[in-house]
Design an enzyme around this catalytic site. Structure first.
Site, PDB file in Angstrom:
ATOM      1  N   ASP A   1      -4.344   2.596  -4.825  1.00  9.86           N
ATOM      2  CA  ASP A   1      -2.890   2.839  -4.134  1.00  9.86           C
ATOM      3  C   ASP A   1      -2.483   1.134  -3.080  1.00  9.86           C
ATOM      4  OD1 ASP A   1      -4.569   3.378  -2.148  1.00  9.86           O
ATOM      5  OD2 ASP A   1      -3.374   5.023  -1.492  1.00  9.86           O
TER       6      ASP A   1
ATOM      7  N   ASP B   1       1.168  -0.909   0.111  1.00 12.44           N
ATOM      8  CA  ASP B   1       0.361   0.253  -0.489  1.00 12.44           C
ATOM      9  C   ASP B   1       0.750   1.671  -0.191  1.00 12.44           C
ATOM     10  OD1 ASP B   1      -2.781  -1.990   0.694  1.00 12.44           O
ATOM     11  OD2 ASP B   1      -2.774  -1.972   2.178  1.00 12.44           O
TER      12      ASP B   1
ATOM     13  N   LYS C   1      -5.415  11.228  11.501  1.00 11.92           N
ATOM     14  CA  LYS C   1      -5.321  10.251  10.356  1.00 11.92           C
ATOM     15  C   LYS C   1      -6.113  10.606   8.871  1.00 11.92           C
ATOM     16  CE  LYS C   1      -4.467   5.598   9.634  1.00 11.92           C
ATOM     17  NZ  LYS C   1      -4.644   4.149   9.762  1.00 11.92           N
TER      18      LYS C   1
END
Length: 809
Positions: free
Chosen positions: A739, A509, A575
């Site tokens: 991604d 990732d 985050k």
């Protein structure tokens, strides 16, 4: 029979069954309430025609210009009502009558009844709003539509709210006049004379042939979508060679290459060389998959137990808390002592939260049952495939939605590559890295992750050998069901070593990929280090850096809330704002993300402060910390907005080409919208009639350009990697999610090299300068100099990404 013919017959069988199911679902609704009907009935332009005709008729009668058709009786009542709600009701009732072929008299009486309800319910809401709210809440899920209407009428009678007090003859005249207007103004329905068996003539409404064809085709398209969205193919999907011919084999189920395209963008697709795009999407959809039966067996057993193992929804709803027994049931809160009133309010809040939790639980159970049913069907096939297409930014998506390689934890755990490949000399290492990642051990070096796996060797084996009767270590993972799948693979590796034939995708990732791309475009050395574009002994963690910078700003602020937040800003709180920053998350969005994270912890995370109040304060501080950490990315996003504004001022779409040659057209239209409250079958509906204009929406164009541009770049990178892996015959099996790139464990070393090499190739060209040239090409010559240059590049060397171990990790 050829395999392709078998697949076509299979698709048509699915389509026919989906059409039957769709029609069964639609039969329970009024035609105007279906998606296809709403597209016709809730169109502002048509409603406007009827409303204008009503207003004109009323004006003519009041001025003494009655005209033909004796409108006087209708006007007597219509002048008491607002024309827009009457026009909407006319559209809905008239359309329903046309679909069901009701007689004109029956339709007129239904319409008059609906208008009477609207008049009476509006008055009731003015006279006794609290009663209306109470009845809506009480009977929301307990009564059918006709019963709700009856309850509201009874309440109106009880309160003394009058109706229109009209005779059946007047109802017939009013309803008939309105349907006459609808026929004349919209040409959606017609009134025809039908001869009955007794040689009598009746007037019957029906849809015009053009309307009926459109309505039928729209319903069939909806059924086709339902059919295609539920099914894999049992042979490789039809290869994409044009923008219209790939994925499914039957014409009825086929989708366009790009979802939701404008006509002009479709023309651009046909006139552009898309060989690199076709190659990438074909490689991904040609990946053969099989069901992970070991995980499926455990999932079935856990579902039958209903105890919530592995995060599954429990079978039983959460019980409601008992009502305070010492408070009389017939006492109103307003009449209670203050302490009782607070106790009752707290009890009601708790009951509401339990109801919300049980509603969510019900949705989760339904989603789980869908996955289990889908997996049961997939189990019948040794291998199957997922047809894919693109969104307008070039991101690749599978069409079947329930279980697919981009599904949630359970969905992904149920899938394996049909092709197995021996682990070889490096596969075991990457298998163990993957295990650690799934357990959240991803902030350390690869060697430390492998060390963690070896330290937990017994527990991992126990999970594979006794997933339900053992220690259930797999349930402690961040992604428990994928962790269970990899535990089974780990057991095979321990038994057979490097010769073990692995079927599991090993995912690598990106690290905050949006900022990675902006950092590479701008050669931003500081941001590159923060998002792992430079060599490090262990992964850099931008979330921790932002949390620390947020704490630093809080120390500079001596306000009470700042002091309360000090020491409480966790990595988890910042985050999501960090992850979505490159995708133009708004200030309000950041506040909501912080609030969502706080609510997971519970009320009162900061003593003395309400969660909302605390989140509203912290949001701007976190946003400032992110911008301070990745200054150049923020500059690039602002520059893109400036370039976008120049085009929107000219009412021009924004167009650019990705590194694989895919044309991207961003054209956010402006919509005019009017909202209306309507009473239908005892329910109050808020209808919003939206009409697209030919003008772009400047605000949406500017807010969308940065996320769409960076999404198009990561989509191109994925395509370049897939094409390179196939061209060099490394693999033909891919699990790609924007991604996150997944391949067999034995191919991860090669994947690491290709990911980095193609990233360097992509950003060896100045992509922002290319975008500037594209913008200039769409402006008038006198305006081209108004486009500023992109932010000046920094001194980061893109070649450093070759040694950045944790670029994708």
């Amino acid at each position: 029979m050829t395999c392709e013919k078998t697949q076509i017959e299979r698709e048509l069988e699915f389509r026919n069954s989906a059409i039957v199911k769709y029609r069964e679902d639609q039969d329970s609704k009024l035609p105007s309430a279906t998606a296809a009907g709403a597209q016709i009935c809730d169109t502002e332009s048509r409603v406007q025609l009827i409303a204008a005709a009503i207003e004109d008729m009323v004006a003519r009668v009041e001025e003494g210009r009655t005209g033909g058709g004796n409108p006087g009786t209708a006007v007597q009542y219509l002048r008491m009502l607002q024309p827009w709600p009457v026009a909407i009701l006319t559209m809905r009732v008239g359309f329903d009558a046309g679909v069901k072929r009701l007689t004109l008299s029956r339709a007129a009486m239904r319409l008059a009844s609906a208008i009477n309800d609207q008049y009476q319910f509006d008055l009731l809401e003015q006279e006794a709003k609290g009663l209306v709210i109470h009845l809506e809440k009480t009977h929301k899920h307990r009564a059918a539509g006709a019963r709700k209407a009856s309850i509201i009428r009874h309440a109106a009678s009880y309160v003394g709210v009058p109706d229109l007090d009209w005779s059946d003859a007047d109802k017939l005249k009013v309803g008939g006049k309105l349907i006459e207007i609808m026929i004349a103004e919209t040409q959606l329905i017609v009134n025809e004379h039908v001869r009955t068996q007794k040689n009598r003539s009746t007037q019957t409404l029906r849809l015009t042939p053009a309307t009926e064809d459109w309505y039928t085709d729209t319903n069939l398209q909806a059924a086709d979508l339902l059919a295609s969205d539920l099914r894999v193919t049992i042979i490789p999907p039809k290869p994409w060679t044009t923008p219209l011919d790939g994925g499914y084999y039957s014409r009825e189920l086929r989708r366009d290459l790009m979802r939701k395209t404008w006509d002009s963008s479709r023309d651009d697709l046909f006139s552009t060389d898309l060989r690199k795009v076709y190659s990438a999407i074909n490689s991904i959809q040609d990946t053969p998959w099989t069901l992970n039966t070991a995980v499926h067996d455990v999932l079935l057993e856990c579902h039958r137990a209903g105890t919530g193992i592995g995060g599954l929804p429990c079978a039983d709803p959460e019980p409601l808390p008992p009502r305070p027994a010492h408070i009389p049931e017939d006492m109103r809160i307003a009449d209670m002592p203050e302490n009782w009133a607070e106790e009752m309010k707290a009890w009601k809040r708790t009951v509401g939260k339990v109801h919300d939790a049980n509603h969510l639980l019900q949705s989760q159970r339904l989603a789980l049952v869908q996955k289990i049913h889908c997996a049961d069907e997939l189990r019948d096939h040794d291998e199957f495939y997922f047809p894919h297409n693109l969104d307008f930014r070039g991101r690749i998506y599978p069409l079947p939605p329930v279980i697919n390689p981009q599904s949630d934890d359970i969905g992904k755990s149920l899938l394996m590559f049909a092709e197995g490949r021996p682990l070889g000399t490096s596969g075991g290492y990457w298998l163990q890295v993957h295990i650690a990642n799934l357990f959240g051990i991803d902030k350390v070096s690869f060697d430390d992750r492998v060390q963690w796996v070896q330290e937990n060797h017994d527990l991992l084996l126990n999970s594979a050998l006794m997933p339900l009767d053992g220690a259930r270590f797999w349930t402690e993972a961040d992604e428990p069901w994928q962790a269970l799948a990899v535990c089974f693979e780990y057991a095979g590796y321990i038994i057979e070593g490097d010769e073990y034939v692995s079927h599991l995708p090993i995912a690598m990732d990106g690290s905050c990929s949006g900022i990675q791309h902006f950092s590479a475009m701008l050669r931003d050395d500081e941001a590159a280090a923060a998002v792992n574009l430079k060599k490090n002994d262990k992964p850099a963690d931008i979330y921790t850096q932002v949390a620390e910078r947020t704490e630093k700003f809080l120390l500079e602020d001596d306000s009470p809330l700042a002091r309360s937040w000090r020491g409480n800003v966790t990595r988890k709180i910042v985050k999501r704002p960090c992850m979505t920053f490159a995708y133009s998350v708004t200030s309000r969005g950041i506040i909501q993300q912080i609030l969502d994270e706080m609510r997971k912890t519970g009320e009162g995370i900061l003593p003395g402060w309400d969660n909302m109040e605390a989140a509203v304060f912290l949001g701007p501080v976190v946003q400032r910390a992110i911008c301070d950490t990745v200054k150049r990315a923020a500059e690039a996003m602002d520059w893109l907005k400036v370039a976008a504004r120049l085009l929107t001022d000219n009412n021009t779409p924004i167009v650019w080409y990705t590194p694989v040659g895919l044309p991207i057209i961003q054209f956010k239209r402006k919509y005019t919208s009017k909202k209306h409250w309507l009473w239908v079958m005892g329910e109050r509906l808020r209808l919003s009639l939206r009409t697209p204009s030919k003008k772009v929406d400047p605000a949406k164009q500017q807010s969308s350009i940065a996320p769409n541009f960076v999404h198009s770049m990561d989509a191109a990178h994925l395509m370049m990697v897939a094409n390179r892996m196939v061209a060099e015959e490394v693999t033909g099996s891919f699990a790609m999610i924007h991604d996150s790139f997944g391949v067999h464990a034995c191919d991860v070393d090669e994947l690491h090299f290709v990911i980095r090499d193609e990233f360097i190739n992509m950003y060896s060209v100045d992509r922002l300068m290319q975008f500037k040239l594209s913008v200039q090409s769409r402006l008038k010559e006198a305006q081209r100099d108004e486009v500023p240059d992109p932010p000046e590049a920094g001194d980061y060397d893109i070649e450093e990404v070759r040694d950045a171990d944790f670029f994708f990790a």
